[in-house]
Design a protein around this motif. Structure first.
Motif, PDB file in Angstrom:
ATOM      1  N   THR A 296       0.855  -1.186   0.000  1.00 31.82           N
ATOM      2  CA  THR A 296       0.000   0.000   0.000  1.00 31.82           C
ATOM      3  C   THR A 296       0.894   1.239   0.000  1.00 31.82           C
ATOM      4  N   ALA A 297       0.274   2.392  -0.091  1.00 34.43           N
ATOM      5  CA  ALA A 297       1.031   3.654  -0.072  1.00 34.43           C
ATOM      6  C   ALA A 297       1.658   3.922   1.296  1.00 34.43           C
ATOM      7  N   GLU A 298       1.265   3.190   2.322  1.00 32.20           N
ATOM      8  CA  GLU A 298       1.855   3.363   3.650  1.00 32.20           C
ATOM      9  C   GLU A 298       3.169   2.599   3.798  1.00 32.20           C
ATOM     10  N   CYS A 299       3.496   1.760   2.835  1.00 28.41           N
ATOM     11  CA  CYS A 299       4.751   1.009   2.868  1.00 28.41           C
ATOM     12  C   CYS A 299       5.915   1.905   2.473  1.00 28.41           C
ATOM     13  N   ARG A 300       7.109   1.401   2.692  1.00 27.32           N
ATOM     14  CA  ARG A 300       8.301   2.055   2.158  1.00 27.32           C
ATOM     15  C   ARG A 300       9.133   0.986   1.474  1.00 27.32           C
ATOM     16  N   ILE A 301      10.075   1.442   0.648  1.00 25.75           N
ATOM     17  CA  ILE A 301      10.905   0.534  -0.130  1.00 25.75           C
ATOM     18  C   ILE A 301      12.367   0.812   0.177  1.00 25.75           C
ATOM     19  N   VAL A 302      13.119  -0.250   0.428  1.00 31.66           N
ATOM     20  CA  VAL A 302      14.558  -0.135   0.644  1.00 31.66           C
ATOM     21  C   VAL A 302      15.249  -0.806  -0.532  1.00 31.66           C
ATOM     22  N   ALA A 303      16.130  -0.055  -1.195  1.00 29.88           N
ATOM     23  CA  ALA A 303      16.914  -0.561  -2.318  1.00 29.88           C
ATOM     24  C   ALA A 303      18.370  -0.235  -2.040  1.00 29.88           C
ATOM     25  N   GLY A 304      19.116  -1.198  -1.589  1.00 27.18           N
ATOM     26  CA  GLY A 304      20.506  -0.947  -1.205  1.00 27.18           C
ATOM     27  C   GLY A 304      20.557  -0.021  -0.003  1.00 27.18           C
TER      28      GLY A 304
ATOM     29  N   ARG B 133      19.407   3.098  -0.171  1.00 27.85           N
ATOM     30  CA  ARG B 133      18.376   4.127  -0.368  1.00 27.85           C
ATOM     31  C   ARG B 133      17.031   3.644   0.165  1.00 27.85           C
ATOM     32  N   THR B 134      16.292   4.574   0.758  1.00 28.23           N
ATOM     33  CA  THR B 134      14.959   4.287   1.270  1.00 28.23           C
ATOM     34  C   THR B 134      13.977   5.250   0.618  1.00 28.23           C
ATOM     35  N   PHE B 135      12.830   4.716   0.165  1.00 28.49           N
ATOM     36  CA  PHE B 135      11.843   5.505  -0.561  1.00 28.49           C
ATOM     37  C   PHE B 135      10.482   5.437   0.110  1.00 28.49           C
ATOM     38  N   ASP B 136       9.798   6.581   0.163  1.00 29.99           N
ATOM     39  CA  ASP B 136       8.392   6.646   0.582  1.00 29.99           C
ATOM     40  C   ASP B 136       7.546   6.581  -0.681  1.00 29.99           C
ATOM     41  N   ILE B 137       6.481   5.780  -0.651  1.00 26.76           N
ATOM     42  CA  ILE B 137       5.615   5.631  -1.813  1.00 26.76           C
ATOM     43  C   ILE B 137       4.673   6.823  -1.900  1.00 26.76           C
ATOM     44  N   VAL B 138       4.641   7.456  -3.072  1.00 28.06           N
ATOM     45  CA  VAL B 138       3.736   8.568  -3.336  1.00 28.06           C
ATOM     46  C   VAL B 138       2.504   8.076  -4.080  1.00 28.06           C
ATOM     47  N   HIS B 139       2.726   7.225  -5.092  1.00 28.18           N
ATOM     48  CA  HIS B 139       1.611   6.684  -5.878  1.00 28.18           C
ATOM     49  C   HIS B 139       1.939   5.258  -6.287  1.00 28.18           C
ATOM     50  N   LEU B 140       0.954   4.383  -6.167  1.00 28.89           N
ATOM     51  CA  LEU B 140       1.116   2.972  -6.481  1.00 28.89           C
ATOM     52  C   LEU B 140       0.165   2.622  -7.615  1.00 28.89           C
TER      53      LEU B 140
ATOM     54  N   LEU C 150       5.599   5.512  -7.956  1.00 29.92           N
ATOM     55  CA  LEU C 150       6.276   6.809  -7.872  1.00 29.92           C
ATOM     56  C   LEU C 150       6.634   7.038  -6.413  1.00 29.92           C
ATOM     57  N   CYS C 151       7.897   7.387  -6.182  1.00 27.72           N
ATOM     58  CA  CYS C 151       8.407   7.524  -4.812  1.00 27.72           C
ATOM     59  C   CYS C 151       9.181   8.819  -4.657  1.00 27.72           C
ATOM     60  N   ARG C 152       9.472   9.119  -3.397  1.00 26.48           N
ATOM     61  CA  ARG C 152      10.394  10.199  -3.088  1.00 26.48           C
ATOM     62  C   ARG C 152      11.358   9.668  -2.040  1.00 26.48           C
TER      63      ARG C 152
END
Length: 108
Positions: free
Chosen positions: A70-78, A80-87, A100-102
């Motif tokens: 959901t948009a409340e999740c976050r993503i970790v890539a290496g 870098r950490t991203f907050d979800i703006v639009h899924l 789309l993330c920031r």
């Protein structure tokens, strides 16, 4: 979806709340799942806030569908950490996401 472009390991995280023995509620991040995907920075800017340089980066992530995201999740890539703006569930077939993330605040 081109599997050759899915070269980033993406860890989706959700918040979990636990109560300590003293009754205080603490919030932490737990892993929802891991998938491979592509990470592409779209735009970025630097702003001055309270005498600090703050970087704001917009990023597009494409990956395979993962139930529970959901948009409340976050993503970790290496590192870098991203907050979800639009899924966006592409084609509505539960096969692929365009996200789309920031850059997350605690990542700056």
């Amino acid at each position: 979806m081109n599997p050759g472009r899915m070269r980033h390991r993406l860890i989706f995280q959700v918040t979990t709340e636990t109560q300590t023995q003293s009754g205080e509620i603490t919030t932490s991040w737990g892993t929802l799942g891991t998938v491979w995907g592509s990470v592409n920075d779209i735009s970025g800017k630097e702003v001055m806030q309270s005498d600090n340089d703050i970087a704001d980066v917009s990023t597009r992530i494409r990956c395979r569908y993962l139930p529970g995201v959901t948009a409340e999740c976050r993503i970790v890539a290496g590192r870098r950490t991203f907050d979800i703006v639009h899924l966006n569930d592409i084609d509505g077939k539960r096969a692929e996401y365009e996200i789309l993330c920031r850059t997350a605040e605690d990542n700056v």
